[in-house]
Structure formats: structure tokens, C-alpha cells
Design an enzyme around this catalytic site. Structure first.
Site, PDB file in Angstrom:
ATOM      1  N   ARG A 124     -65.545 -26.204 -54.316  1.00  0.00           N
ATOM      2  CA  ARG A 124     -64.264 -25.522 -54.473  1.00  0.00           C
ATOM      3  C   ARG A 124     -63.500 -25.224 -53.193  1.00  0.00           C
ATOM      4  NH1 ARG A 124     -67.152 -21.260 -58.173  1.00  0.00           N
ATOM      5  NH2 ARG A 124     -68.702 -21.940 -56.666  1.00  0.00           N
ATOM      6  N   ARG A 130     -74.034 -27.837 -50.847  1.00  0.00           N
ATOM      7  CA  ARG A 130     -72.818 -27.664 -51.652  1.00  0.00           C
ATOM      8  C   ARG A 130     -71.568 -28.168 -50.928  1.00  0.00           C
ATOM      9  NH1 ARG A 130     -72.557 -23.785 -55.994  1.00  0.00           N
ATOM     10  NH2 ARG A 130     -74.649 -23.290 -56.645  1.00  0.00           N
ATOM     11  N   ARG A 146     -61.468 -31.274 -60.497  1.00  0.00           N
ATOM     12  CA  ARG A 146     -62.086 -30.314 -61.418  1.00  0.00           C
ATOM     13  C   ARG A 146     -61.114 -29.925 -62.532  1.00  0.00           C
ATOM     14  NH1 ARG A 146     -63.681 -27.638 -64.660  1.00  0.00           N
ATOM     15  NH2 ARG A 146     -65.005 -25.789 -64.692  1.00  0.00           N
ATOM     16  N   ASP A 194     -75.906 -30.682 -60.890  1.00  0.00           N
ATOM     17  CA  ASP A 194     -76.349 -29.289 -60.789  1.00  0.00           C
ATOM     18  C   ASP A 194     -77.818 -29.213 -61.184  1.00  0.00           C
ATOM     19  OD1 ASP A 194     -74.979 -26.459 -60.403  1.00  0.00           O
ATOM     20  OD2 ASP A 194     -76.602 -26.267 -61.860  1.00  0.00           O
ATOM     21  N   TYR A 204     -83.677 -19.402 -64.511  1.00  0.00           N
ATOM     22  CA  TYR A 204     -82.417 -19.494 -65.273  1.00  0.00           C
ATOM     23  C   TYR A 204     -82.694 -19.714 -66.764  1.00  0.00           C
ATOM     24  CZ  TYR A 204     -79.753 -19.675 -60.942  1.00  0.00           C
ATOM     25  OH  TYR A 204     -79.190 -19.363 -59.732  1.00  0.00           O
TER      26      TYR A 204
HETATM   27  O1  CP3 Z   1     -74.313 -29.766 -52.668  1.00  0.00           O
HETATM   28  C1  CP3 Z   1     -73.484 -30.400 -53.357  1.00  0.00           C
HETATM   29  O2  CP3 Z   1     -72.338 -30.676 -52.942  1.00  0.00           O
HETATM   30  C2  CP3 Z   1     -73.936 -30.968 -54.692  1.00  0.00           C
HETATM   31  C3  CP3 Z   1     -73.659 -30.176 -55.812  1.00  0.00           C
HETATM   32  C4  CP3 Z   1     -74.487 -28.947 -56.223  1.00  0.00           C
HETATM   33  C5  CP3 Z   1     -73.960 -28.029 -57.163  1.00  0.00           C
HETATM   34  N1  CP3 Z   1     -74.942 -27.134 -57.474  1.00  0.00           N
HETATM   35  C6  CP3 Z   1     -72.603 -28.080 -57.719  1.00  0.00           C
HETATM   36  C7  CP3 Z   1     -72.019 -26.850 -58.320  1.00  0.00           C
HETATM   37  C8  CP3 Z   1     -75.781 -28.523 -55.904  1.00  0.00           C
HETATM   38  C9  CP3 Z   1     -76.779 -29.112 -54.913  1.00  0.00           C
HETATM   39  C10 CP3 Z   1     -76.068 -27.380 -56.707  1.00  0.00           C
HETATM   40  C11 CP3 Z   1     -77.370 -26.682 -56.690  1.00  0.00           C
HETATM   41  C12 CP3 Z   1     -77.528 -25.428 -57.451  1.00  0.00           C
HETATM   42  N2  CP3 Z   1     -76.937 -25.061 -58.620  1.00  0.00           N
HETATM   43  C13 CP3 Z   1     -78.428 -24.387 -57.084  1.00  0.00           C
HETATM   44  C14 CP3 Z   1     -79.370 -24.416 -55.907  1.00  0.00           C
HETATM   45  C15 CP3 Z   1     -78.705 -24.046 -54.636  1.00  0.00           C
HETATM   46  C16 CP3 Z   1     -78.228 -22.605 -54.575  1.00  0.00           C
HETATM   47  O3  CP3 Z   1     -76.999 -22.454 -54.458  1.00  0.00           O
HETATM   48  O4  CP3 Z   1     -79.029 -21.687 -54.649  1.00  0.00           O
HETATM   49  C17 CP3 Z   1     -78.316 -23.378 -58.055  1.00  0.00           C
HETATM   50  C18 CP3 Z   1     -79.079 -22.061 -58.081  1.00  0.00           C
HETATM   51  C19 CP3 Z   1     -77.375 -23.817 -59.036  1.00  0.00           C
HETATM   52  C20 CP3 Z   1     -76.971 -23.126 -60.293  1.00  0.00           C
HETATM   53  C21 CP3 Z   1     -75.516 -22.845 -60.326  1.00  0.00           C
HETATM   54  N3  CP3 Z   1     -74.528 -23.802 -60.475  1.00  0.00           N
HETATM   55  C22 CP3 Z   1     -74.887 -21.570 -60.253  1.00  0.00           C
HETATM   56  C23 CP3 Z   1     -75.609 -20.258 -60.087  1.00  0.00           C
HETATM   57  C24 CP3 Z   1     -73.502 -21.803 -60.358  1.00  0.00           C
HETATM   58  C25 CP3 Z   1     -72.425 -20.751 -60.428  1.00  0.00           C
HETATM   59  C26 CP3 Z   1     -72.165 -20.122 -59.114  1.00  0.00           C
HETATM   60  C27 CP3 Z   1     -71.184 -20.942 -58.352  1.00  0.00           C
HETATM   61  O5  CP3 Z   1     -71.448 -21.252 -57.183  1.00  0.00           O
HETATM   62  O6  CP3 Z   1     -70.153 -21.252 -58.941  1.00  0.00           O
HETATM   63  C28 CP3 Z   1     -73.297 -23.205 -60.450  1.00  0.00           C
HETATM   64  C29 CP3 Z   1     -71.993 -23.922 -60.570  1.00  0.00           C
HETATM   65  C30 CP3 Z   1     -71.719 -25.017 -59.593  1.00  0.00           C
HETATM   66  N4  CP3 Z   1     -72.616 -25.968 -59.191  1.00  0.00           N
HETATM   67  C31 CP3 Z   1     -70.463 -25.276 -58.965  1.00  0.00           C
HETATM   68  C32 CP3 Z   1     -70.640 -26.424 -58.171  1.00  0.00           C
HETATM   69  C33 CP3 Z   1     -69.608 -27.138 -57.342  1.00  0.00           C
HETATM   70  C34 CP3 Z   1     -69.179 -24.502 -59.193  1.00  0.00           C
HETATM   71  C35 CP3 Z   1     -68.622 -24.759 -60.547  1.00  0.00           C
HETATM   72  C36 CP3 Z   1     -67.206 -25.293 -60.566  1.00  0.00           C
HETATM   73  O7  CP3 Z   1     -66.753 -25.984 -59.632  1.00  0.00           O
HETATM   74  O8  CP3 Z   1     -66.519 -25.055 -61.570  1.00  0.00           O
END
Ligand code: CP3
Length: 348
Positions: free
Chosen positions: A33, A29, A42, A79, A155
């Protein structure tokens, strides 16, 4: 014996089985943010999914952390829930509350998922990959990724995140044939998705199994190891040379079976994995991890000491420095700078 580096990429050398000094570093990640420039991009789009679906912006946020920090890899900005979206499931990200999906909770709903149009939904991600690769130096490979079938299924069945993945686990116990159909579908779609990310230019792939830790042993074999093995096999059949990192978060003692049986090239370890155990896994394959993301928020001497311990214990064998889970939004940027400079200067 003097070993000649195989390429100018630290990450690719480690994935080829060669220890490097310093080890490569990237953070799960790493785009997100905690970076003001990410928040700025964003704010231009109304939804997170729109950001993932707009290659120009997704490529920009993928590259942002590389401009600030000397990371050894980029990871494509998308994602894991793009896959259910591509299968026609309704997916939304609610600000401050995480993902919301229309639950796929029985055999009928599973039969209703539609693979036919999935390729179209993935198109923007492949374009993002192409745009990013055109900007990156040779020494910095781009990582493509997907969620593991089990984690994505949790999910899809639950309709969002959950504490214990109860809905998916119950469906798997009560209707194993229907659940198997969902997992098989996810294997097929994810194999295609990963293969095409590699064809578009991703030189490394990672499979995120964030909820691997909620499965007991026999279910772990059935829903985590077996589908991952199939997924890896299908990608390797199409592109034999692409290295694949598996991240079975929370797998604990089962990580060793996962490492031996799935066909992955390297294993990502979460924060709860003792570094001594990671050393044991290193006998079989390169390991990645496992700094506590909260320690990166905390910083200070405790961070320095822990980074030193990790490097001393794991740095002699093929090792990729990373966190044990994704970077937290409240992480101070100076702590990331400090971490990168420690990893780049402390020789094990
Ligand atoms: O690593 C990176 O920089 C690439 C981007 C990336 C995102 N999600 C962007 C994201 C990657 C590799 C993921 C993987 C992901 N997404 C996982 C596996 C890794 C882990 O954290 O367990 C999972 C379970 C998800 C599902 C997901 N996406 C959730 C549960 C959420 C909400 C929680 C949160 O962290 O906000 C997201 C949203 C998300 N995915 C954001 C980002 C940058 C935040 C949303 C935003 O910026 O508005």
C-alpha cells in the site's frame, strides 16, 4: 584470500555463505500500500484474496517495487493465510481491520480441514511465480514464502489477528494432541506449497513465524522449532539446493536455538534484536534484518545513522539488508529510495 563470486545474484551469494559488498537488500512486504501503483491495481479487484488469486495482477504488483528500486530480490505477492483458505477454512480480509477467519477452535473442526483440494487453491500462486520469473533478470531471484505452522495456526484458531495469541496457546495447553494434529497438517501442506513454489521458479524461500515470540521456551521448541525443522527437512528432501530463510519474529534469546536446530540457511531478525547478537548468529549462518520499519517512516538523519551502524556491524560477514518487520503503508517512497542508495554506496 580472493573469493570468486558464485553467481551474479548478491542474495544467492550471501545465502551460499559469502559476504558481499554491498550486501543485498530487499524489504519484507515490499509490494503493497505505500506504492500508489499498488493501490491502483488493488482498486480493480473487490477483495485482497482476489488479487492473490489473479496471477496477472499478482505478478504485476510483485514486479512494481523492482521497477522503482534497485532491490536484489522479488517476493511473490500472496499471503500466509492462503494456506488456511486452501484447507477449506473461510478467510476474508476486512478493509482497515485485517483478516477474519471462521475459527477452528476444537478437535472436531481440526478434523474437518480438508487437504484434498489444497493443490487447486495454490495453482494461481504457482502461475504468479512463473509469470514473475519470466520477467526478472537472472541477478534478481524470486522469493517464495509461507507462514510457519505456529503463526498460521494462531490465525486459524483465533479467527484473526490478536494481541497475545491466547486462543492458540490455550488450545495447545488444553488439547495438545488436537493442536499437534493441526500443526502436523500445516507442516505437510506448507512443505508441498513451498516445494511447488520452488519448482515453479522461486529460487529462495522464506518462512514467516511472526508470532514465534509469544511462546515460552518448551512450547517454542514444540510448536516453533520442531515443526519448522520438519518443514525445512521435507522441502530440502525434495529440492536440496533451495536456500530457506527463517524469520522467527520476537524469538529473542531463543533465536540461537532456532538458527542451530531448524536447518534453515539464514535467519531473519526483528527490530528488537541487538546488532551485536546478530553478529554472534552470523558465526553460524547469514543474518537478515533488522531496521525499524518506523524509522523508515521517520527518515532524516536518524535513518542515515542507523543504516550506517547496521552496515558497519554486520556488513563484513554474510548479511542481507532488510527491515525487522514489514514495511508500513505510510512509508514515504523517498525514504525507500534514500535507504537503497545508502546501502548501495556505503561500503562497510
Ligand atoms: O512481502 C511482500 O511484498 C509479499 C506479500 C505479503 C503479504 N503478506 C501481502 C499483504 C507477505 C509476505 C505477507 C505475509 C504475512 N501476511 C504475514 C507475515 C509477515 C508479518 O507481517 O508478520 C502475516 C502475519 C500476514 C497476515 C496478514 N495479511 C495480515 C495480519 C494482514 C492485515 C494487516 C495488513 O498489513 O493489512 C494481511 C493483509 C495483507 N497481506 C496486505 C498485503 C499487501 C494488505 C491488504 C491490502 O492491500 O488490501
Amino acid at each position: 584470500m580472493l573469493r570468486v563470486p558464485l553467481s551474479d545474484s548478491l542474495l544467492l551469494n550471501v545465502l551460499a555463505g559469502q559476504a558481499t559488498s554491498p550486501p543485498p537488500i530487499w524489504l519484507m512486504r515490499q509490494a503493497g500500500r505505500y506504492l500508489p501503483e499498488y493501490r491502483q491495481v488493488r482498486s480493480k479487484v473487490s477483495s485482497f484474496l482476489d488479487l492473490c488469486r489473479t496471477p496477472e495482477l499478482a505478478a504485476e504488483v510483485t514486479l512494481q517495487p523492482l521497477r522503482r528500486f534497485a532491490f536484489d530480490a522479488a517476493i511473490v505477492f500472496s499471503d500466509i493465510l492462503i494456506v488456511p483458505y486452501a484447507l477449506g477454512q473461510k478467510v476474508e480480509f476486512i478493509e482497515g481491520d485485517g483478516p477474519r477467519l471462521e475459527p477452528v477452535s476444537d478437535a472436531k473442526a481440526i478434523m474437518g480441514l480438508d487437504q484434498a483440494n489444497a493443490g487447486k487453491a495454490f495453482g494461481p500462486v504457482y502461475e504468479t511465480v512463473e509469470r514473475v520469473v519470466a520477467e526478472l533478470p537472472q541477478a534478481v531471484p524470486l522469493i517464495g514464502f509461507c507462514g510457519a505452522p505456529w503463526t498460521v495456526a494462531t490465525y486459524m484458531v483465533e479467527g484473526g489477528g490478536s494481541k497475545d495469541q491466547a486462543a492458540a496457546r490455550l488450545l495447545a495447553y488444553r488439547q495438545p494432541e488436537a493442536f499437534q494434529r493441526l500443526i502436523d497438517l500445516l507442516v505437510e501442506v506448507s512443505a508441498d506449497y513451498l516445494t511447488n513454489q520452488a519448482k515453479a521458479g522461486a529460487r529462495v524461500l522464506q518462512i514467516f513465524d511472526s508470532w514465534a515470540g509469544s511462546l515460552p521456551e518448551d512450547e517454542f521448541e514444540r510448536w516453533c522449532i520442531n515443526p519448522t525443522k520438519k518443514l525445512v527437512g521435507q522441502v530440502k528432501a525434495a529440492i536440496p539446493t533451495v536456500p530457506i530463510i527463517g524469520f522467527p519474529r520476537g524469538a529473542g534469546l531463543l533465536a540461537e536455538r532456532y538458527a542451530r536446530e531448524t536447518g534453515i540457511d539464514a535467519i531473519g531478525c526483528d527490530t528488537s534484536m541487538p546488532v551485536g547478537w546478530m553478529q554472534r548468529l552470523q558465526v553460524h549462518l547469514p543474518v537478515q534484518g533488522n531496521l525499524d520499519p518506523l524509522l523508515l517512516v521517520g527518515g532524516g538523519e536518524a535513518l542515515d545513522v542507523r543504516v550506517g551502524t547496521i552496515l558497519e556491524t554486520l556488513g563484513q560477514q554474510p548479511f542481507i539488508f532488510n527491515l525487522g518487520h514489514g514495511i508500513l503503508p505510510e512509508t514515504p517512497i523517498e525514504h525507500v529510495e534514500r535507504l537503497v542508495s545508502l546501502v548501495k554506496t556505503v561500503t562497510p
